[in-house]
Design an enzyme around this catalytic site. Structure first.
Site, PDB file in Angstrom:
ATOM      1  N   LYS A 137     -10.379  -7.167   1.869  1.00  0.00           N
ATOM      2  CA  LYS A 137     -10.447  -6.337   0.858  1.00  0.00           C
ATOM      3  C   LYS A 137     -12.012  -5.655   1.050  1.00  0.00           C
ATOM      4  O   LYS A 137     -12.881  -6.321   0.651  1.00  0.00           O
ATOM      5  CB  LYS A 137     -10.197  -6.526  -0.228  1.00  0.00           C
TER       6      LYS A 137
ATOM      7  N   GLY B 229     -13.890  -3.200 -13.552  1.00  0.00           N
ATOM      8  CA  GLY B 229     -14.006  -4.059 -14.833  1.00  0.00           C
ATOM      9  C   GLY B 229     -14.331  -2.923 -16.044  1.00  0.00           C
ATOM     10  O   GLY B 229     -14.506  -3.559 -17.215  1.00  0.00           O
TER      11      GLY B 229
END
Lengths: 77, 287
Positions: free
Chosen positions: B128, B189
């Site tokens: 990723k 986040g």
């Protein structure tokens, strides 16, 4: 790791950015074993080269001024 | 299973059989399981492993999420506390597909180095890929991302590229050989949910490779709305780990991803600006 009274010869190298002294003649496997690391869960880069073959760790003699990066998988997104 | 006991007793046994067929697992099976680079995955929900209060809680949450793809980061071993940190002491790599990330990398060369280290761990050649361009927002550096994708694809990596919600960048990443493109819902986040559904929908419509929305999902409804855009999956970490009860939130996210996928496949009703009665307008008393 090392006591102050060491009679055998030592070499200085860098492990994960920190200076470290180890007995000369130590292999990479010796170093990992001294810090209780299982070679199967780490990846080692020596002087910028990734060591892909873990079976070579036991015969790989560390040299003075080597720079080692020892990494593993940690939690992350 | 959905009908209440009192309803079943009213309508009788013969009327419950038809709905039961409609609700069978066969009817609700996803007609197209998630396939990336020829590999089929059992869940469209992918989860991170960071920020949990304990390893035990992380494992419990991952199991509740039903995820197969689990992301991990590559970091230096803390030589004094190695046994606590190593995720492989807690996570069985036979049960999950480990997807290493290059989180924290701010240049193509740094990300490439981390990807190579991750591959040398010996699990798979997938990564990723993150190349971050700004510390405050953690938004991706599109140029560095593209450059790293080209190099890693050339080296045989299967690159899942974390990118912003820009169509042109997504198209370039696909052209560069990324096996999946991962636009953000909102910053990593942040828990802000999907800020630009139009952009996400457009990327999905225009790309041939799977589109996995990565980052920004804050709660189950966010995940559901993302999946309703028709994307192939979602990757999340803080949305689960940052909840008061991460294990319960993991289960909620699993349901939400499935619900959103079914809603997308079912095709929503058209939106109308005026009401349309659901009950008959004829047969009213006094008419």
């Amino acid at each position: 790791m090392m006591g102050t009274e060491v009679f055998e010869a030592e070499i200085a190298l860098t492990v994960n950015g920190a200076d470290r002294r180890i007995p000369s003649g130590w292999t990479l496997a010796d170093l990992l074993s001294s810090v209780e690391l299982d070679p199967r869960v780490v990846v080692v880069e020596r002087n910028g080269q990734i060591l892909r073959d873990r079976s070579s760790f036991a015969s790989l003699a560390l040299a003075a001024d080597d720079s080692l990066e020892i990494v593993h998988f940690v939690g992350g997104g | 299973m959905i009908r209440s006991r009192s309803f079943i007793s009213w309508v009788g046994a013969e009327m419950t059989s038809a709905p039961a067929d409609l609700l069978s697992t066969t009817a609700l099976t996803d007609p197209q399981p998630l396939v990336i680079a020829g590999r089929e995955f059992r869940s469209r929900l992918m989860v991170g492993t960071g920020k949990y209060a304990s390893n035990a809680q992380m494992i419990e949450a991952i199991e509740a999420s039903g995820a197969e793809v689990v992301t991990v980061a590559v970091r230096r071993v803390d030589l004094d506390r190695s046994k606590d940190e190593a995720i492989l002491h807690h996570l069985d790599p036979d049960n999950f597909f480990l997807l290493a990330n290059t989180a924290g990398c701010y240049s193509a060369s740094e990300a490439i180095r981390y990807a190579r280290l991750a591959r040398a761990a010996g699990f798979n050649e997938w990564v990723k890929l993150e190349v971050i361009g700004d510390q405050q927002t953690l938004l991706p550096d599109s140029e560095g991302l593209l450059q790293a994708t080209l190099t890693l694809v050339d080296e045989g990596f299967k690159v899942m590229a974390y990118t912003n919600d820009d169509l042109v960048t997504a198209l370039k990443l696909e052209d560069a050989g990324a096996v999946a493109v991962m636009p953000l819902a909102s910053p990593i986040g942040s828990g802000l949910g999907m800020l630009n559904p139009y952009a996400i929908r457009t990327i999905k419509q225009r790309l041939s490779v799977p589109v996995i929305v990565d980052a920004g999902v804050g709660t189950a409804s966010d995940a559901c709305i993302v999946m309703e855009q028709g994307v192939d999956g979602i990757l999340m970490n803080t949305g689960i780990a940052g909840a008061q009860d991460p294990v319960r939130m993991a289960a909620a996210m699993r349901s939400a991803v499935e619900a959103g996928r079914h809603a997308y496949l079912a095709g929503r009703m058209p939106r109308r600006e005026i009401a349309v009665p659901s009950s008959p307008t004829t047969g009213m008393l006094g008419s």
